[in-house]
Design a protein around this motif. Structure first.
Motif, PDB file in Angstrom:
ATOM      1  N   ARG A  55      -0.853  -6.338  -2.734  1.00 24.78           N
ATOM      2  CA  ARG A  55      -1.597  -6.085  -1.497  1.00 24.78           C
ATOM      3  C   ARG A  55      -2.771  -7.050  -1.365  1.00 24.78           C
ATOM      4  O   ARG A  55      -3.027  -7.588  -0.280  1.00 24.78           O
ATOM      5  N   GLN A  85       0.829  -1.206   0.000  1.00 26.67           N
ATOM      6  CA  GLN A  85       0.000   0.000   0.000  1.00 26.67           C
ATOM      7  C   GLN A  85       0.864   1.257   0.000  1.00 26.67           C
ATOM      8  O   GLN A  85       0.551   2.239  -0.688  1.00 26.67           O
ATOM      9  N   MET A 113       1.380   0.940  -9.843  1.00 23.61           N
ATOM     10  CA  MET A 113       0.267   1.002  -8.895  1.00 23.61           C
ATOM     11  C   MET A 113      -0.613  -0.240  -9.002  1.00 23.61           C
ATOM     12  O   MET A 113      -1.029  -0.809  -7.980  1.00 23.61           O
ATOM     13  N   LYS A 130       2.358   1.646  -3.367  1.00 25.37           N
ATOM     14  CA  LYS A 130       1.303   2.127  -4.267  1.00 25.37           C
ATOM     15  C   LYS A 130       1.149   3.641  -4.120  1.00 25.37           C
ATOM     16  O   LYS A 130       0.949   4.350  -5.120  1.00 25.37           O
ATOM     17  N   SER A 131       1.255   4.143  -2.889  1.00 28.09           N
ATOM     18  CA  SER A 131       1.191   5.589  -2.670  1.00 28.09           C
ATOM     19  C   SER A 131       2.389   6.292  -3.309  1.00 28.09           C
ATOM     20  O   SER A 131       2.251   7.386  -3.865  1.00 28.09           O
ATOM     21  N   ASP A 153       1.385   4.116 -13.267  1.00 30.33           N
ATOM     22  CA  ASP A 153       0.083   3.466 -13.148  1.00 30.33           C
ATOM     23  C   ASP A 153       0.198   1.949 -13.239  1.00 30.33           C
ATOM     24  O   ASP A 153      -0.555   1.221 -12.583  1.00 30.33           O
ATOM     25  N   TYR A 197       1.241  -3.201  -7.439  1.00 27.50           N
ATOM     26  CA  TYR A 197       1.284  -3.117  -5.979  1.00 27.50           C
ATOM     27  C   TYR A 197      -0.087  -3.432  -5.369  1.00 27.50           C
ATOM     28  O   TYR A 197      -0.174  -4.017  -4.286  1.00 27.50           O
ATOM     29  N   GLU A 198      -1.148  -3.054  -6.062  1.00 24.17           N
ATOM     30  CA  GLU A 198      -2.487  -3.406  -5.586  1.00 24.17           C
ATOM     31  C   GLU A 198      -2.683  -4.916  -5.643  1.00 24.17           C
ATOM     32  O   GLU A 198      -3.301  -5.502  -4.737  1.00 24.17           O
TER      33      GLU A 198
END
Length: 485
Positions: free
Chosen positions: A317, A175, A310, A178-179, A307, A313-314
């Protein structure tokens, strides 16, 4: 050492592995406009060239005014400042997930007063009231008071047998990353948006100059027509039509100036400041880009896109969340310990030898029946993981399509610009010829107006295409993930 190895070996869940999303070689767009099955996409054969996305944005844009505006935007942009705060929040959550492996320790100092009553005496409240008011005595067997002094340190630690805490830590790390990727994506978007707005201002600035020149030309034509009318060589209709054309060309100037003011306000908002004039000394024709580069192969084309990072990484997670949900279905071992002082008297409390105590407890919690909640949560977590994987694939497809579209747009705009340059040469010569013929009496005012209109349109069109090419270069740079380094 053996215990630690055994605990690690009991970790449930599946370690993350990047999914295989392609079964064959996809077809990509090349700058020549022909689809190809080869993986190499090169815009210029240059030895020792670098990937476009790896070129620093300051070197790629090559405009000191624009670079200064972007630097200001990256510091003061409101969305960027919020992204930085979210980054701090993510870091705190990550640090919290690391602290979960440590025992929690709490202190409970204090004094206590305990009241005890006989279980068989129903009217103890009234008796106690009488005692407090001196109206009769209550036997000690019915009512007792006790003071107690206590102070302790209490610790609790959960053994991460099934990897629940490690999965939580991995989820928090994903997370946070991702940030970080979102912050990079936002930075890339801000650079692209500032550059596009800046080029719009350059375009409008050039179009305003053309509109003013066209107005002066129309005004000169009107003066000539008026002289011809005074000499009886033309009609009042010619004067009115020429004047109408002159006023129309004059109206274009405030229209473009209004559009310029709106774009200026937009740029100020991107810079995180109130509306104010922006000094732009550059001209549209002066803008240059770094052109010694290659686009690379497909994986390299998108590896820097935030992107895509991201989305992955999602997925990481969600995979970790599935591990947490599975670990919750297994027994949990918790060890509690207390160390402190306890005494009924203050003197005894201050004597550690007589009042000290230590307690060590171990408890295993085994979920048995929770209305199917644990099973439901685990299956939902697996479905959410599959959704995240599909989102990752969709992001990859969109990223490659984005790059392909940017290459196609830039290529076709270059062709369109070459045609527009050829057209403007024709219209300029036509305008010159119409003026000479009009003055010598071989062309009427309608032919002059038509030539002026055609020349104006071609000038504005060339400027607009030039602006589109500049923005297309920025979009290609953005689609390749450049600008956040």
């Amino acid at each position: 050492m053996l215990v630690g190895t055994a605990v690690v070996g009991c970790k449930v869940g599946n370690p993350y592995k990047r999914p295989v999303l392609y079964t064959g070689t996809p077809t990509y767009y090349t700058p020549g406009g022909v689809p190809t099955d080869t993986l190499l996409l090169v815009t210029q054969e240059v030895k020792d060239s670098m990937l476009l996305s790896e070129i620093p944005w300051g070197e790629y844009l090559q405009d000191t005014v624009l670079v200064g505006l972007i630097e200001e935007a990256l510091v003061n942009n409101i969305d960027m400042q919020k992204a930085l705060q979210n980054l701090h929040i993510g870091m705190e959550s990550l640090e919290q997930s690391k602290a979960n492996f440590l025992p929690s320790v709490n202190s409970t100092p204090g004094g206590y007063r305990s009241d005890y009553y006989s279980e068989n005496y129903n009217n103890y409240g009234s008796n106690r009231a009488r005692k407090n008011h001196g109206e009769g005595a209550i036997p000690n067997s019915f009512y007792t008071e006790r003071l107690e002094y206590s102070s302790a340190l209490q610790a609790s630690w959960e053994a991460d047998i099934w990897g629940k805490l490690r999965w939580k830590k991995e989820a928090a790390r994903a997370q946070y990353m991702k940030s970080v990727a979102f912050k990079k994506a936002l930075q890339t978007a801000i650079i692209s948006e500032v550059a596009a707005t800046y080029y719009n201002l350059l375009m409008l600035k050039a179009q305003i100059a053309v509109a003013k020149q066209n107005f002066q030309l129309n005004d000169s034509t009107l003066n000539i027509v008026r002289l011809q009318y005074d000499a009886g060589e033309t009609t009042s209709l010619a004067v009115r039509q020429t004047q109408s054309r002159m006023l129309k060309s004059k109206t274009l100037i405030p229209e473009l100036q209004c559009a310029y003011a709106l774009e200026e306000n937009k740029l100020n908002q991107l810079l995180g400041r109130f509306p104010q004039p922006i000094v732009i000394t550059s001209e549209l024709d002066e803008v240059r880009f770094q052109d010694i580069y290659e686009t690379g192969v497909p994986l390299d084309l998108i590896k820097n896109r935030p992107d895509v990072a991201m989305a992955e990484y999602e997925l990481i997670r969600r995979n970790a969340k599935a591990g947490v949900a599975e670990a919750l279905t297994y027994p949990q071992l918790t060890i509690d310990a207390s160390l402190g002082l306890n005494s009924r008297t203050l003197d005894g409390f201050l004597n550690p030898v007589s009042s000290g105590f230590a307690i060590l407890n171990g408890a295993i919690f085994q979920p048995i029946f929770n209305n199917r909640k644990l099973k439901t949560n685990y299956r939902v977590a697996l479905s959410e993981k599959e959704i995240a994987q599909l989102d990752f694939k969709d992001t990859l497809i969109d990223a490659i399509g984005d790059v392909s579209g940017s290459l196609a747009t830039l290529d076709k705009l270059e062709e369109e610009y070459a045609i527009a340059q050829e057209r403007i040469q024709v219209t300029r010569q036509g305008l010159k010829d119409a003026g000479l013929l009009f003055k010598s009496g071989f062309a009427n005012y309608l032919e002059v107006i038509a030539a002026q209109t055609d020349a104006l349109e071609s000038e504005l069109n060339l400027i607009a295409i030039k602006k589109q090419i500049l923005i297309a270069n920025v979009e290609l740079y953005r689609s390749l993930g450049g600008g956040w380094q």
